[in-house]
Design a protein around this motif. Structure first.
Motif, PDB file in Angstrom:
ATOM      1  N   GLY A  39      -6.359 -18.301 -28.488  1.00 24.95           N
ATOM      2  CA  GLY A  39      -7.755 -18.255 -28.085  1.00 24.95           C
ATOM      3  C   GLY A  39      -8.734 -17.834 -29.152  1.00 24.95           C
ATOM      4  O   GLY A  39      -9.948 -17.863 -28.915  1.00 24.95           O
ATOM      5  N   THR A  40      -8.271 -17.443 -30.330  1.00 29.67           N
ATOM      6  CA  THR A  40      -9.165 -17.010 -31.399  1.00 29.67           C
ATOM      7  C   THR A  40      -9.153 -18.022 -32.538  1.00 29.67           C
ATOM      8  O   THR A  40      -8.278 -18.900 -32.608  1.00 29.67           O
ATOM      9  CB  THR A  40      -8.754 -15.622 -31.929  1.00 29.67           C
ATOM     10  OG1 THR A  40      -7.346 -15.639 -32.273  1.00 29.67           O
ATOM     11  CG2 THR A  40      -8.979 -14.549 -30.871  1.00 29.67           C
ATOM     12  N   GLN A  41     -10.108 -17.877 -33.454  1.00 28.95           N
ATOM     13  CA  GLN A  41     -10.338 -18.901 -34.477  1.00 28.95           C
ATOM     14  C   GLN A  41      -9.999 -18.448 -35.882  1.00 28.95           C
ATOM     15  O   GLN A  41     -10.410 -19.102 -36.849  1.00 28.95           O
ATOM     16  CB  GLN A  41     -11.807 -19.350 -34.446  1.00 28.95           C
ATOM     17  CG  GLN A  41     -12.802 -18.296 -34.894  1.00 28.95           C
ATOM     18  CD  GLN A  41     -13.220 -17.376 -33.771  1.00 28.95           C
ATOM     19  OE1 GLN A  41     -12.658 -17.429 -32.684  1.00 28.95           O
ATOM     20  NE2 GLN A  41     -14.198 -16.517 -34.030  1.00 28.95           N
ATOM     21  N   THR A  84     -14.100 -20.399 -40.558  1.00 28.56           N
ATOM     22  CA  THR A  84     -12.762 -20.057 -40.073  1.00 28.56           C
ATOM     23  C   THR A  84     -12.273 -21.186 -39.176  1.00 28.56           C
ATOM     24  O   THR A  84     -13.062 -21.840 -38.488  1.00 28.56           O
ATOM     25  CB  THR A  84     -12.753 -18.734 -39.291  1.00 28.56           C
ATOM     26  OG1 THR A  84     -13.678 -18.828 -38.193  1.00 28.56           O
ATOM     27  CG2 THR A  84     -13.136 -17.575 -40.189  1.00 28.56           C
ATOM     28  N   LEU A  85     -10.968 -21.390 -39.167  1.00 26.35           N
ATOM     29  CA  LEU A  85     -10.357 -22.483 -38.418  1.00 26.35           C
ATOM     30  C   LEU A  85      -9.279 -21.937 -37.509  1.00 26.35           C
ATOM     31  O   LEU A  85      -8.481 -21.088 -37.917  1.00 26.35           O
ATOM     32  CB  LEU A  85      -9.758 -23.518 -39.384  1.00 26.35           C
ATOM     33  CG  LEU A  85      -9.056 -24.720 -38.762  1.00 26.35           C
ATOM     34  CD1 LEU A  85     -10.047 -25.581 -37.987  1.00 26.35           C
ATOM     35  CD2 LEU A  85      -8.361 -25.540 -39.843  1.00 26.35           C
ATOM     36  N   GLY A  86      -9.282 -22.387 -36.272  1.00 28.53           N
ATOM     37  CA  GLY A  86      -8.255 -22.008 -35.310  1.00 28.53           C
ATOM     38  C   GLY A  86      -7.635 -23.236 -34.673  1.00 28.53           C
ATOM     39  O   GLY A  86      -7.888 -24.372 -35.089  1.00 28.53           O
ATOM     40  N   LEU A  87      -6.816 -23.021 -33.653  1.00 30.68           N
ATOM     41  CA  LEU A  87      -6.197 -24.142 -32.957  1.00 30.68           C
ATOM     42  C   LEU A  87      -7.189 -24.879 -32.068  1.00 30.68           C
ATOM     43  O   LEU A  87      -7.070 -26.077 -31.856  1.00 30.68           O
ATOM     44  CB  LEU A  87      -5.014 -23.647 -32.117  1.00 30.68           C
ATOM     45  CG  LEU A  87      -3.884 -22.956 -32.875  1.00 30.68           C
ATOM     46  CD1 LEU A  87      -2.756 -22.607 -31.932  1.00 30.68           C
ATOM     47  CD2 LEU A  87      -3.372 -23.810 -34.025  1.00 30.68           C
ATOM     48  N   TRP A 213      -5.945 -13.311 -39.279  1.00 30.05           N
ATOM     49  CA  TRP A 213      -5.160 -12.421 -38.431  1.00 30.05           C
ATOM     50  C   TRP A 213      -4.647 -13.110 -37.167  1.00 30.05           C
ATOM     51  O   TRP A 213      -3.645 -12.680 -36.586  1.00 30.05           O
ATOM     52  CB  TRP A 213      -5.976 -11.186 -38.053  1.00 30.05           C
ATOM     53  CG  TRP A 213      -7.291 -11.467 -37.383  1.00 30.05           C
ATOM     54  CD1 TRP A 213      -8.507 -11.587 -37.976  1.00 30.05           C
ATOM     55  CD2 TRP A 213      -7.521 -11.653 -35.983  1.00 30.05           C
ATOM     56  NE1 TRP A 213      -9.485 -11.843 -37.045  1.00 30.05           N
ATOM     57  CE2 TRP A 213      -8.907 -11.883 -35.806  1.00 30.05           C
ATOM     58  CE3 TRP A 213      -6.704 -11.637 -34.864  1.00 30.05           C
ATOM     59  CZ2 TRP A 213      -9.484 -12.111 -34.556  1.00 30.05           C
ATOM     60  CZ3 TRP A 213      -7.272 -11.870 -33.612  1.00 30.05           C
ATOM     61  CH2 TRP A 213      -8.637 -12.091 -33.472  1.00 30.05           C
ATOM     62  N   SER A 214      -5.276 -14.188 -36.747  1.00 29.67           N
ATOM     63  CA  SER A 214      -4.786 -14.909 -35.567  1.00 29.67           C
ATOM     64  C   SER A 214      -3.407 -15.507 -35.832  1.00 29.67           C
ATOM     65  O   SER A 214      -2.531 -15.483 -34.960  1.00 29.67           O
ATOM     66  CB  SER A 214      -5.765 -16.010 -35.173  1.00 29.67           C
ATOM     67  OG  SER A 214      -7.017 -15.479 -34.814  1.00 29.67           O
ATOM     68  N   LEU A 215      -3.228 -16.028 -37.034  1.00 25.52           N
ATOM     69  CA  LEU A 215      -1.924 -16.578 -37.382  1.00 25.52           C
ATOM     70  C   LEU A 215      -0.865 -15.489 -37.429  1.00 25.52           C
ATOM     71  O   LEU A 215       0.278 -15.705 -36.999  1.00 25.52           O
ATOM     72  CB  LEU A 215      -2.013 -17.309 -38.725  1.00 25.52           C
ATOM     73  CG  LEU A 215      -0.724 -17.983 -39.194  1.00 25.52           C
ATOM     74  CD1 LEU A 215      -1.034 -19.363 -39.749  1.00 25.52           C
ATOM     75  CD2 LEU A 215      -0.034 -17.155 -40.275  1.00 25.52           C
TER      76      LEU A 215
END
Length: 252
Positions: A39-41, A84-87, A213-215
């Motif tokens: 849920g985060t980027q 920043t890139l997320g899912l 940090w999401s990864l």
């Protein structure tokens, strides 16, 4: 002779229950971490030099938020504005003229954009990059599969407790093991996809890219799921031998 047997039987039962409790806690923590990561980027982030922030920010912001599916335009803006890139999200940092502070503006990926093909030269007329296309699709599908497997394992464990049966513990362990593999696969697909993106479309000089940090939240959930799977599988293996001994003692 019966007293030591009873001690061993109930000691095994205590270890079995402890393994189930610890495995359940680890599974819950892994699900929370993975849900937060999805849920985060902050899976990947760009750090641009201060010189790039003096560009026409309003024009770049409009290019980013206009809703088209051109990956090249979005990547260019993200590179210049500390994106920043997320899912499911991509974000940029925009300077407010009122108080001269940075605010984050994000755009979510639609389900259609998740399945769109990728191109080697960031152009719709260029050759399709099938490898990066399938890596992108796997990186957002695998975490959902992992969470679904954990949820299914929890439902199986709950039904086993209501039915007072310990046999489905093996199934729960296998489901958590598969969930851990899906989580690790998602991280690997994302990392490989970002490397290919930077290879075909390298960022300008002075711009640095790093994992966010999401990864790392997703990486933390992987060993938690594996430890939970190991505990459930150990409990299932020891159940066949020791539970039979305890039942034999009760009959005697």
């Amino acid at each position: 002779m019966r007293f030591p047997t009873a001690i061993k039987a109930y000691l095994w039962y205590f270890r079995y229950a402890t393994a189930l409790v610890i495995g359940s806690v680890l599974s819950l923590l892994a699900a929370v971490y993975l849900s937060a990561a999805v849920g985060t980027q902050h899976w990947f982030q760009y750090s641009s030099p201060p010189a790039n922030r003096t560009m026409n920010v309003s024009r770049l912001r409009e290019d980013f938020l206009r809703g088209d599916s051109n990956e090249k335009n979005h990547t260019d803006v993200m590179v210049r504005l500390n994106g920043t890139l997320g899912l499911w999200w991509r974000c940029i940092q925009v300077l407010r003229e009122s108080d001269h502070t940075f605010e984050t503006e994000c755009e979510s990926f639609s389900l259609n954009q998740q399945f769109m093909p990728k191109y080697k030269k960031q152009d719709f007329n260029a050759e399709k990059d099938l490898l990066r296309t399938y890596l992108w699709r796997c990186q957002f599908l695998l975490p959902l599969v992992s969470l679904a497997l954990v949820l299914l394992g929890g439902l199986v464990g709950l039904c086993a407790c209501l039915c007072r049966s310990f046999t489905p513990t093996l199934v729960v362990g296998v489901l958590h093991f598969l969930a851990g593999l899906c989580t690790l696969g998602s991280v690997c697909c994302f990392r490989a996809g970002v490397d290919l993106l930077n290879y075909y479309h390298p960022p300008p000089k002075g711009v640095k890219g790093s994992m966010g940090w999401s990864l790392y939240l997703a990486l933390i959930s992987f060993p938690l799921q594996m430890m939970a799977a190991a505990l459930f599988l150990w409990a299932a293996k020891s159940h066949r031998k020791n539970y039979t001994r305890m039942m034999a003692y009760r009959v005697a």
